[in-house]
Design a protein around this motif. Structure first.
Motif, PDB file in Angstrom:
ATOM      1  N   GLY A   1      48.018  18.085  18.115  1.00 17.96           N
ATOM      2  CA  GLY A   1      47.712  17.663  16.759  1.00 17.96           C
ATOM      3  C   GLY A   1      48.089  16.211  16.572  1.00 17.96           C
ATOM      4  N   ALA A   2      47.917  15.694  15.372  1.00 13.80           N
ATOM      5  CA  ALA A   2      48.158  14.274  15.105  1.00 13.80           C
ATOM      6  C   ALA A   2      49.551  13.867  15.573  1.00 13.80           C
ATOM      7  CB  ALA A   2      48.004  13.990  13.619  1.00 13.80           C
ATOM      8  N   THR A   3      49.608  12.844  16.437  1.00 10.52           N
ATOM      9  CA  THR A   3      50.877  12.411  16.998  1.00 10.52           C
ATOM     10  C   THR A   3      50.873  10.907  17.230  1.00 10.52           C
ATOM     11  OG1 THR A   3      52.439  12.755  18.836  1.00 10.52           O
ATOM     12  CG2 THR A   3      50.104  12.780  19.383  1.00 10.52           C
ATOM     13  N   THR A   4      52.083  10.334  17.277  1.00  8.88           N
ATOM     14  CA  THR A   4      52.255   8.936  17.663  1.00  8.88           C
ATOM     15  C   THR A   4      52.974   8.847  19.008  1.00  8.88           C
ATOM     16  OG1 THR A   4      54.356   8.809  16.453  1.00  8.88           O
ATOM     17  CG2 THR A   4      52.353   8.177  15.253  1.00  8.88           C
ATOM     18  N   ASN A   5      53.076   9.978  19.684  1.00  9.32           N
ATOM     19  CA  ASN A   5      53.791  10.052  20.959  1.00  9.32           C
ATOM     20  C   ASN A   5      52.863   9.627  22.094  1.00  9.32           C
ATOM     21  OD1 ASN A   5      55.018  10.968  23.408  1.00  9.32           O
ATOM     22  ND2 ASN A   5      56.312  12.356  22.216  1.00  9.32           N
ATOM     23  N   ALA A   6      53.076   8.427  22.629  1.00 11.50           N
ATOM     24  CA  ALA A   6      52.200   7.890  23.671  1.00 11.50           C
ATOM     25  C   ALA A   6      52.237   8.752  24.930  1.00 11.50           C
ATOM     26  CB  ALA A   6      52.603   6.459  24.008  1.00 11.50           C
TER      27      ALA A   6
ATOM     28  N   THR B   1      48.004   3.852  25.811  1.00  9.64           N
ATOM     29  CA  THR B   1      48.124   4.641  24.583  1.00  9.64           C
ATOM     30  C   THR B   1      48.915   3.875  23.529  1.00  9.64           C
ATOM     31  OG1 THR B   1      48.194   6.619  25.981  1.00  9.64           O
ATOM     32  CG2 THR B   1      48.717   6.902  23.650  1.00  9.64           C
ATOM     33  N   ARG B   2      50.014   3.235  23.952  1.00  6.41           N
ATOM     34  CA  ARG B   2      50.815   2.466  22.998  1.00  6.41           C
ATOM     35  C   ARG B   2      50.004   1.317  22.403  1.00  6.41           C
ATOM     36  NH1 ARG B   2      55.357   4.262  26.063  1.00  6.41           N
ATOM     37  NH2 ARG B   2      54.884   2.863  27.799  1.00  6.41           N
ATOM     38  N   ARG B   3      49.191   0.654  23.211  1.00  6.65           N
ATOM     39  CA  ARG B   3      48.337  -0.426  22.697  1.00  6.65           C
ATOM     40  C   ARG B   3      47.376   0.105  21.643  1.00  6.65           C
ATOM     41  NH1 ARG B   3      45.624  -3.234  27.725  1.00  6.65           N
ATOM     42  NH2 ARG B   3      44.414  -4.199  26.020  1.00  6.65           N
ATOM     43  N   LEU B   4      46.899   1.311  21.867  1.00 11.14           N
ATOM     44  CA  LEU B   4      45.969   1.915  20.915  1.00 11.14           C
ATOM     45  C   LEU B   4      46.671   2.303  19.619  1.00 11.14           C
ATOM     46  CD1 LEU B   4      43.095   2.945  20.419  1.00 11.14           C
ATOM     47  CD2 LEU B   4      43.763   5.092  21.521  1.00 11.14           C
ATOM     48  N   LEU B   5      47.904   2.766  19.724  1.00 14.84           N
ATOM     49  CA  LEU B   5      48.647   3.226  18.550  1.00 14.84           C
ATOM     50  C   LEU B   5      49.225   2.075  17.735  1.00 14.84           C
ATOM     51  CD1 LEU B   5      50.529   6.227  20.174  1.00 14.84           C
ATOM     52  CD2 LEU B   5      48.833   6.391  18.337  1.00 14.84           C
ATOM     53  N   GLU B   6      49.464   0.934  18.369  1.00 11.58           N
ATOM     54  CA  GLU B   6      50.114  -0.174  17.670  1.00 11.58           C
ATOM     55  C   GLU B   6      49.149  -0.883  16.736  1.00 11.58           C
ATOM     56  OE1 GLU B   6      51.600  -2.625  20.755  1.00 11.58           O
ATOM     57  OE2 GLU B   6      53.323  -1.341  21.204  1.00 11.58           O
ATOM     58  N   LYS B   7      49.597  -1.085  15.507  1.00  7.73           N
ATOM     59  CA  LYS B   7      48.854  -1.854  14.514  1.00  7.73           C
ATOM     60  C   LYS B   7      49.818  -2.216  13.408  1.00  7.73           C
ATOM     61  CE  LYS B   7      45.475  -3.736  12.220  1.00  7.73           C
ATOM     62  NZ  LYS B   7      44.846  -4.985  12.657  1.00  7.73           N
TER      63      LYS B   7
ATOM     64  N   PRO C   1      48.398   6.885   6.468  1.00 11.60           N
ATOM     65  CA  PRO C   1      48.170   6.975   7.910  1.00 11.60           C
ATOM     66  C   PRO C   1      46.695   7.137   8.261  1.00 11.60           C
ATOM     67  CG  PRO C   1      49.980   8.395   7.235  1.00 11.60           C
ATOM     68  CD  PRO C   1      49.321   7.917   5.983  1.00 11.60           C
ATOM     69  N   LEU C   2      46.336   6.671   9.446  1.00 13.31           N
ATOM     70  CA  LEU C   2      44.994   6.848   9.991  1.00 13.31           C
ATOM     71  C   LEU C   2      45.089   7.776  11.195  1.00 13.31           C
ATOM     72  CD1 LEU C   2      41.966   6.155  10.470  1.00 13.31           C
ATOM     73  CD2 LEU C   2      42.779   4.215  11.848  1.00 13.31           C
ATOM     74  N   GLU C   3      44.277   8.825  11.197  1.00 13.23           N
ATOM     75  CA  GLU C   3      44.227   9.739  12.332  1.00 13.23           C
ATOM     76  C   GLU C   3      42.905   9.577  13.065  1.00 13.23           C
ATOM     77  OE1 GLU C   3      44.288  14.527  13.427  1.00 13.23           O
ATOM     78  OE2 GLU C   3      44.824  13.865  11.403  1.00 13.23           O
TER      79      GLU C   3
ATOM     80  N   ARG D   1      47.664   7.570  14.187  1.00 15.75           N
ATOM     81  CA  ARG D   1      47.972   8.794  14.904  1.00 15.75           C
ATOM     82  C   ARG D   1      46.741   9.239  15.692  1.00 15.75           C
ATOM     83  NH1 ARG D   1      50.473  11.889   9.549  1.00 15.75           N
ATOM     84  NH2 ARG D   1      52.022  10.289   9.027  1.00 15.75           N
ATOM     85  N   ILE D   2      46.951  10.056  16.695  1.00 18.69           N
ATOM     86  CA  ILE D   2      45.856  10.546  17.530  1.00 18.69           C
ATOM     87  C   ILE D   2      45.988  12.055  17.680  1.00 18.69           C
ATOM     88  CG2 ILE D   2      44.835  10.520  19.845  1.00 18.69           C
ATOM     89  CD1 ILE D   2      45.758   7.640  20.134  1.00 18.69           C
TER      90      ILE D   2
END
Length: 352
Positions: free
Chosen positions: A140-145, A112-118, A78-80, A124-125
């Motif tokens: 903390g690190a999350t994938t929740n847009a 946010t979803r565009r940023l998280l999608e890859k 994963p990338l944070e 994660r952010i």
């Protein structure tokens, strides 16, 4: 290139009134050692090196590694994206967070979803905010847009930041102090500069964020993006952050928020501090940008660009021998053939 990088760091430290980077508080033994780096050939990143194309050196001697991921690796770790926003209260003429962070009212979950999608990447952010002498972890690190969008929209709401965020301790590094009034000198680090009494502690907060994310010691690749003018009310230097980031193997991407381009030659201390903040990009293996204000489309573009940089990096690592007596080691990645390209980053210290 990597030697040149550390030469730049050394010269920058020497130029900063010959002050050594202050000691920082995080020195825990490492259970997983990761180094991130890019390989560049000309203007382009090299995406397809194999394990035999690089060598990992420990204290000047080659050592084995068990983790190797390239930009072409499927199912990579994963990338944070660790985001730190300086939302210090407004300072007349010099700083207005509401005008700088124009993205706040316009940011939404779709962005946010565009940023998280890859594809083939787990992105994660984590979101942090610093104001005055305080630092808050909003998430903390999350994938929740939805959560990330909520945090972005709440950045300028002091009540939201203090109530929703976890209070992270912030302290001055050893030998550093607050800045007070004094005579006009060329010592830009320690003498009085305009608006110093209204500035916060962004440098100390950056160190605290690095400590906070590194404490997890998990198998995650991280980059830190810091939005600030980089101007604080202490004698802490950007190199204090840079050396610490190199120790932890976390590149920093400074976004210098030069409000209305007011930081210029007429204010040499503020200009020097902002320029030193921007230099953290080269010092740590990241890169810097500068904007007067940031709306929602621009923020998405900035973070997308930094994410692309992070996903173009290699990650190499190993699990240390748990039976060995812990000590500090110097690690460095080199390409086996110079024709393969030039290494950017790939150097750190670690205790194991």
């Amino acid at each position: 290139m990597i030697n040149a990088l550390f030469l730049i760091l050394t010269l920058a430290i020497f130029a900063a009134a010959q002050q050594e980077p202050a000691a920082v508080s995080f020195s825990a033994q490492t259970s997983l050692v990761l180094l991130s780096f890019h390989v560049r050939h000309g203007k382009n990143f090299v995406p397809d090196l194999k394990t035999g194309d690089v060598t990992l050196f420990e204290d000047g001697k080659p050592r084995p590694f068990t983790i190797f991921e390239s930009p072409a690796t499927h199912g990579r770790m994963p990338l944070e994206l660790v985001l730190l926003f300086d939302v210090n209260p407004a300072i007349p003429y010099f700083w207005d967070p509401a005008d700088v962070f124009r993205f706040v009212p316009g940011w939404n979950e779709d962005m946010t979803r565009r940023l998280l999608e890859k594809q083939d990447a787990d992105v994660r952010i984590s979101v942090y905010a610093t104001t005055g002498h305080k630092l808050y972890r909003l998430t903390g690190a999350t994938t929740n847009a939805r959560v990330v969008a909520r945090d972005f929209r709440g950045l300028l709401n002091a009540s939201f930041v203090t109530e929703a965020g976890a209070d992270i301790p912030v302290t001055l590094p050893e030998t550093r102090d607050t800045v007070g009034y004094g005579p006009f000198t060329q010592d830009y680090q320690t003498s009085y500069f305009l608006s110093n009494r209204q500035r916060g502690w962004p440098m100390e907060s950056a160190i605290a964020v690095l400590n906070d994310v590194a404490a997890a010691q998990d198998k995650v690749s991280r980059v830190m993006v810091m939005f600030s003018e980089g101007i604080g009310a202490t004698t802490t230097l950007p190199e204090d952050i840079g050396v610490h980031a190199l120790d932890l193997g976390i590149p920093i991407y400074p976004v210098a928020t030069n409000y209305q381009h007011h930081i210029r030659n007429a204010y040499p201390r503020n200009l020097w501090r902002m320029q030193q903040f921007e230099s953290l990009g080269k010092l740590t293996g990241g890169r810097s940008v500068e904007y007067a204000s940031i709306d929602a489309p621009l923020l998405l573009s900035i973070l997308d660009s930094f994410k692309a940089d992070a996903l173009a990096q290699y990650v190499i690592g190993f699990v240390p021998n748990s039976n060995a007596s812990p000590k500090r080691h110097n690690l460095e990645v080199r390409v086996a053939k110079k024709s393969s390209g030039t290494v950017e980053g790939g150097k750190r210290r670690a205790i194991y």
